[in-house]
Design a protein around this motif. Structure first.
Motif, PDB file in Angstrom:
ATOM      1  N   GLU A  96       0.840  -1.191   0.000  1.00 48.32           N
ATOM      2  CA  GLU A  96       0.000   0.000   0.000  1.00 48.32           C
ATOM      3  C   GLU A  96       0.879   1.246   0.000  1.00 48.32           C
ATOM      4  O   GLU A  96       1.970   1.250   0.578  1.00 48.32           O
ATOM      5  CB  GLU A  96      -0.907  -0.008   1.220  1.00 48.32           C
ATOM      6  N   LEU A  97       0.350   2.268  -0.659  1.00 56.39           N
ATOM      7  CA  LEU A  97       1.145   3.492  -0.851  1.00 56.39           C
ATOM      8  C   LEU A  97       0.373   4.726  -0.407  1.00 56.39           C
ATOM      9  O   LEU A  97      -0.782   4.921  -0.772  1.00 56.39           O
ATOM     10  CB  LEU A  97       1.486   3.622  -2.347  1.00 56.39           C
ATOM     11  N   VAL A  98       1.033   5.540   0.421  1.00 53.66           N
ATOM     12  CA  VAL A  98       0.516   6.873   0.721  1.00 53.66           C
ATOM     13  C   VAL A  98       1.544   7.826   0.130  1.00 53.66           C
ATOM     14  O   VAL A  98       2.735   7.711   0.423  1.00 53.66           O
ATOM     15  CB  VAL A  98       0.408   7.116   2.247  1.00 53.66           C
ATOM     16  N   GLU A  99       1.074   8.723  -0.731  1.00 52.60           N
ATOM     17  CA  GLU A  99       2.027   9.594  -1.404  1.00 52.60           C
ATOM     18  C   GLU A  99       1.846  11.041  -0.957  1.00 52.60           C
ATOM     19  O   GLU A  99       0.732  11.535  -0.912  1.00 52.60           O
ATOM     20  CB  GLU A  99       1.804   9.496  -2.913  1.00 52.60           C
ATOM     21  N   LEU A 100       2.966  11.686  -0.611  1.00 58.11           N
ATOM     22  CA  LEU A 100       2.934  13.137  -0.380  1.00 58.11           C
ATOM     23  C   LEU A 100       3.556  13.751  -1.611  1.00 58.11           C
ATOM     24  O   LEU A 100       4.762  13.633  -1.849  1.00 58.11           O
ATOM     25  CB  LEU A 100       3.755  13.512   0.855  1.00 58.11           C
ATOM     26  N   LYS A 101       2.704  14.386  -2.437  1.00 57.09           N
ATOM     27  CA  LYS A 101       3.194  14.917  -3.714  1.00 57.09           C
ATOM     28  C   LYS A 101       3.461  16.414  -3.608  1.00 57.09           C
ATOM     29  O   LYS A 101       2.668  17.149  -3.032  1.00 57.09           O
ATOM     30  CB  LYS A 101       2.135  14.674  -4.791  1.00 57.09           C
ATOM     31  N   TYR A 102       4.582  16.829  -4.156  1.00 56.16           N
ATOM     32  CA  TYR A 102       4.924  18.251  -4.180  1.00 56.16           C
ATOM     33  C   TYR A 102       5.353  18.621  -5.591  1.00 56.16           C
ATOM     34  O   TYR A 102       5.804  17.770  -6.351  1.00 56.16           O
ATOM     35  CB  TYR A 102       6.101  18.552  -3.241  1.00 56.16           C
ATOM     36  N   GLU A 103       5.246  19.917  -5.911  1.00 54.83           N
ATOM     37  CA  GLU A 103       5.815  20.400  -7.166  1.00 54.83           C
ATOM     38  C   GLU A 103       7.342  20.186  -7.065  1.00 54.83           C
ATOM     39  O   GLU A 103       7.885  20.109  -5.963  1.00 54.83           O
ATOM     40  CB  GLU A 103       5.438  21.879  -7.368  1.00 54.83           C
ATOM     41  N   TRP A 104       8.013  20.066  -8.211  1.00 56.06           N
ATOM     42  CA  TRP A 104       9.426  19.660  -8.197  1.00 56.06           C
ATOM     43  C   TRP A 104      10.376  20.701  -7.590  1.00 56.06           C
ATOM     44  O   TRP A 104      11.551  20.430  -7.386  1.00 56.06           O
ATOM     45  CB  TRP A 104       9.891  19.285  -9.613  1.00 56.06           C
ATOM     46  N   ASP A 105       9.862  21.906  -7.312  1.00 57.28           N
ATOM     47  CA  ASP A 105      10.713  22.924  -6.682  1.00 57.28           C
ATOM     48  C   ASP A 105      10.457  23.057  -5.180  1.00 57.28           C
ATOM     49  O   ASP A 105      11.041  23.902  -4.521  1.00 57.28           O
ATOM     50  CB  ASP A 105      10.490  24.292  -7.363  1.00 57.28           C
ATOM     51  N   THR A 106       9.569  22.221  -4.659  1.00 53.47           N
ATOM     52  CA  THR A 106       9.089  22.424  -3.290  1.00 53.47           C
ATOM     53  C   THR A 106       9.517  21.304  -2.343  1.00 53.47           C
ATOM     54  O   THR A 106       9.191  20.139  -2.568  1.00 53.47           O
ATOM     55  CB  THR A 106       7.544  22.523  -3.286  1.00 53.47           C
ATOM     56  N   PRO A 107      10.243  21.653  -1.271  1.00 53.35           N
ATOM     57  CA  PRO A 107      10.663  20.609  -0.323  1.00 53.35           C
ATOM     58  C   PRO A 107       9.485  20.091   0.509  1.00 53.35           C
ATOM     59  O   PRO A 107       8.521  20.825   0.746  1.00 53.35           O
ATOM     60  CB  PRO A 107      11.675  21.333   0.568  1.00 53.35           C
ATOM     61  N   ALA A 108       9.582  18.852   0.944  1.00 49.76           N
ATOM     62  CA  ALA A 108       8.554  18.260   1.800  1.00 49.76           C
ATOM     63  C   ALA A 108       8.491  19.028   3.113  1.00 49.76           C
ATOM     64  O   ALA A 108       9.498  19.542   3.580  1.00 49.76           O
ATOM     65  CB  ALA A 108       8.901  16.804   2.078  1.00 49.76           C
ATOM     66  N   SER A 109       7.289  19.117   3.694  1.00 46.75           N
ATOM     67  CA  SER A 109       7.207  19.783   4.992  1.00 46.75           C
ATOM     68  C   SER A 109       7.167  18.724   6.095  1.00 46.75           C
ATOM     69  O   SER A 109       6.537  17.676   5.957  1.00 46.75           O
ATOM     70  CB  SER A 109       5.993  20.717   5.048  1.00 46.75           C
ATOM     71  N   VAL A 110       7.874  19.014   7.184  1.00 47.31           N
ATOM     72  CA  VAL A 110       7.933  18.096   8.322  1.00 47.31           C
ATOM     73  C   VAL A 110       6.513  17.842   8.832  1.00 47.31           C
ATOM     74  O   VAL A 110       6.128  16.704   9.116  1.00 47.31           O
ATOM     75  CB  VAL A 110       8.824  18.690   9.447  1.00 47.31           C
ATOM     76  N   GLN A 111       5.724  18.923   8.889  1.00 49.76           N
ATOM     77  CA  GLN A 111       4.356  18.812   9.406  1.00 49.76           C
ATOM     78  C   GLN A 111       3.494  17.871   8.560  1.00 49.76           C
ATOM     79  O   GLN A 111       2.728  17.086   9.102  1.00 49.76           O
ATOM     80  CB  GLN A 111       3.722  20.216   9.482  1.00 49.76           C
ATOM     81  N   ASP A 112       3.641  17.948   7.254  1.00 50.58           N
ATOM     82  CA  ASP A 112       2.864  17.057   6.371  1.00 50.58           C
ATOM     83  C   ASP A 112       3.170  15.590   6.686  1.00 50.58           C
ATOM     84  O   ASP A 112       2.273  14.750   6.734  1.00 50.58           O
ATOM     85  CB  ASP A 112       3.203  17.307   4.892  1.00 50.58           C
ATOM     86  N   VAL A 113       4.455  15.294   6.883  1.00 54.78           N
ATOM     87  CA  VAL A 113       4.849  13.905   7.167  1.00 54.78           C
ATOM     88  C   VAL A 113       4.306  13.480   8.532  1.00 54.78           C
ATOM     89  O   VAL A 113       3.742  12.389   8.685  1.00 54.78           O
ATOM     90  CB  VAL A 113       6.390  13.740   7.108  1.00 54.78           C
ATOM     91  N   VAL A 114       4.449  14.368   9.519  1.00 53.62           N
ATOM     92  CA  VAL A 114       3.946  14.078  10.864  1.00 53.62           C
ATOM     93  C   VAL A 114       2.439  13.811  10.815  1.00 53.62           C
ATOM     94  O   VAL A 114       1.953  12.819  11.376  1.00 53.62           O
ATOM     95  CB  VAL A 114       4.290  15.251  11.818  1.00 53.62           C
ATOM     96  N   ASN A 115       1.707  14.673  10.117  1.00 53.17           N
ATOM     97  CA  ASN A 115       0.248  14.480  10.003  1.00 53.17           C
ATOM     98  C   ASN A 115      -0.070  13.134   9.357  1.00 53.17           C
ATOM     99  O   ASN A 115      -0.967  12.420   9.810  1.00 53.17           O
ATOM    100  CB  ASN A 115      -0.385  15.593   9.165  1.00 53.17           C
ATOM    101  N   ALA A 116       0.667  12.807   8.311  1.00 54.65           N
ATOM    102  CA  ALA A 116       0.381  11.562   7.580  1.00 54.65           C
ATOM    103  C   ALA A 116       0.582  10.334   8.462  1.00 54.65           C
ATOM    104  O   ALA A 116      -0.246   9.415   8.449  1.00 54.65           O
ATOM    105  CB  ALA A 116       1.269  11.475   6.341  1.00 54.65           C
ATOM    106  N   ILE A 117       1.651  10.307   9.255  1.00 52.62           N
ATOM    107  CA  ILE A 117       1.882   9.102  10.080  1.00 52.62           C
ATOM    108  C   ILE A 117       0.948   9.056  11.283  1.00 52.62           C
ATOM    109  O   ILE A 117       0.650   7.998  11.799  1.00 52.62           O
ATOM    110  CB  ILE A 117       3.362   8.910  10.517  1.00 52.62           C
ATOM    111  N   LYS A 118       0.473  10.236  11.720  1.00 51.43           N
ATOM    112  CA  LYS A 118      -0.493  10.257  12.831  1.00 51.43           C
ATOM    113  C   LYS A 118      -1.859   9.778  12.359  1.00 51.43           C
ATOM    114  O   LYS A 118      -2.589   9.111  13.084  1.00 51.43           O
ATOM    115  CB  LYS A 118      -0.600  11.671  13.427  1.00 51.43           C
ATOM    116  N   GLU A 119      -2.180  10.134  11.116  1.00 53.20           N
ATOM    117  CA  GLU A 119      -3.476   9.770  10.542  1.00 53.20           C
ATOM    118  C   GLU A 119      -3.548   8.286  10.196  1.00 53.20           C
ATOM    119  O   GLU A 119      -4.600   7.683  10.268  1.00 53.20           O
ATOM    120  CB  GLU A 119      -3.688  10.552   9.236  1.00 53.20           C
ATOM    121  N   ASP A 120      -2.404   7.746   9.763  1.00 47.92           N
ATOM    122  CA  ASP A 120      -2.414   6.373   9.271  1.00 47.92           C
ATOM    123  C   ASP A 120      -1.366   5.540   9.999  1.00 47.92           C
ATOM    124  O   ASP A 120      -0.182   5.581   9.678  1.00 47.92           O
ATOM    125  CB  ASP A 120      -2.128   6.385   7.762  1.00 47.92           C
ATOM    126  N   LYS A 121      -1.835   4.779  10.977  1.00 44.34           N
ATOM    127  CA  LYS A 121      -0.916   4.022  11.844  1.00 44.34           C
ATOM    128  C   LYS A 121      -0.319   2.795  11.150  1.00 44.34           C
ATOM    129  O   LYS A 121       0.536   2.104  11.698  1.00 44.34           O
ATOM    130  CB  LYS A 121      -1.640   3.585  13.122  1.00 44.34           C
TER     131      LYS A 121
END
Ligand SMILES: *Cc1c(COP(=O)(O)O)cnc(C)c1O
Length: 368
Positions: A96-121
């Motif tokens: 299974e895949l959860v994808e955090l997609k960004y435009e190619w000039d945009t770094p991932a945000s720490v908060q987005d990753v934190v939210n994703a792992i909190k939402e999906d255990k």
């Protein structure tokens, strides 16, 4: 022709000579001695507890990491071609895949990753590039890894450092798996991939065993701990890697990092001084990426008139960006010539009259 693409990078004369010796058999004390020495140096450079060397390109190490460590669900940061590759690997193996997609000039945000792992255990693995080569983008991987480990230390972090290891100092305390490949910052021909493993990853392999046959990392770990490989080792490339490490140590690790940093900074100052704009919001040190609608025209003039080979963009960035490599040991006259040639190309295209600014600004930034 000056090769300034972000991989493959030029192979130094002394490294080519080291690889020109007669092939030796991989199951001999002579080769095991070289293998052991190379392993020990690699651990110091990666700053990881273990190191595995595989006969494959970098993608093989990405695939091996996903299949051996992702049991159910992976979170992939996708901000370019290589992030997308992680997603494709995850899907290929029916995970299974959860994808955090960004435009190619945009770094991932720490908060987005934190939210994703909190939402999906169920997420058990995170796959991310340290430097995403598609746009020359640096993701804040160390911060992400730290935040993730504070929430759930069992989530395995796979960091693709193919255009980051040996480019900048590594601090992989919270990274479980750190990937590198031979043809980028390691200044070797393609065909060798390296995987640094930290405690959690080693523990998982030792307790749960590995997955797959050729890419089974438990089988490799067992063998490589004894300074040999599960299958035939890429002996010539490992001899080359040993020579690269020695060349880097002779020159100085810190000096290598500082040179790369200076090259990146001077290139960016020179190119912005002649009116060009940097593409990524958070640029990696491995390369400088410039956004311009005239990317194809500039690259063509560089190659045909000034003997400089730089890379363009892929997919939706085709014809919109160009990328200049900073990895490896690059003589200053090559980097200066590249920015000078770009200024000449802009003159030829009627964008801006040539006055030597790029050359001057580059040199000013290399002083002191
Ligand atoms: C080049 C590269 C790879 C791997 O590519 P291979 O062609 O398989 O060696 C993976 N990730 C990044 C960030 C790269 O730049």
């Amino acid at each position: 022709m000056i090769l300034l693409t972000p991989g493959p990078t030029p192979v130094l004369e002394e490294i080519r000579q080291a690889m020109a010796v007669q092939t030796i058999h991989h199951r001999t004390p002579e080769f095991e001695k070289i293998f052991k020495e190379t392993r020990e140096i690699a651990k110091k450079i990666f700053k990881t507890k273990e190191i595995l060397m595989l006969a494959s390109s970098g993608t093989g190490a990405m695939e091996a990491s996903v299949i051996n460590f992702c049991k159910n669900k992976a979170l992939v940061v996708n901000a370019g071609k290589f992030g997308d590759r992680f997603s494709k690997i995850v899907k290929t193996y029916g995970k299974e895949l959860v994808e955090l997609k960004y435009e190619w000039d945009t770094p991932a945000s720490v908060q987005d990753v934190v939210n994703a792992i909190k939402e999906d255990k169920e997420i058990d693995t995170i796959c991310i590039q340290i430097s995403e080569s598609a746009g020359g983008l640096r993701h804040p991987v160390e911060e992400i890894a730290k935040a993730v480990k504070e929430i759930n230390p069992n989530i395995i972090i796979i960091a693709d450092g193919i255009t980051a290891v040996l480019v900048e100092p590594m601090y992989p305390e919270n990274i479980d798996i750190l990937i590198a490949g031979s043809q980028k910052a390691f200044m070797l021909p393609p065909g060798l991939a390296l995987i640094g493993l930290n405690d959690k990853a080693i523990e998982k392999l030792d307790n749960d065993g590995g997955v797959g046959y050729y890419l089974n990392l438990k089988a490799e770990l067992d063998k490589q701990r004894k300074n040999t490989t599960a299958y035939t080792a890429p002996t010539t490339l490992i001899i080359g890697l040993n020579a690269v490490f020695k060349a880097v140590f002779k020159y100085g690790m810190f000096a290598t990092f500082l040179d790369t940093y200076t090259r990146a900074k001077a290139t960016r100052e020179a190119l912005t001084a002649i009116g060009l704009s940097i593409y990524p919001k958070s640029p990696a040190l491995s390369m400088s990426t410039i956004y311009t609608e005239q990317s194809n025209e500039i690259r063509k003039i560089l190659k045909e008139k000034y003997q400089v080979n730089i890379a363009g963009g892929q997919d939706h960035l085709k014809g919109k960006i160009f990328r200049i490599n900073h990895m490896g040991h690059i003589p200053i006259y090559e980097s200066v010539w590249a920015v000078n040639a770009i200024e000449l190309a802009l003159d030829e295209l009627g964008v801006r009259a040539f006055d030597g600014t790029a050359n001057r600004v580059y040199l000013k930034n290399t002083k002191g």
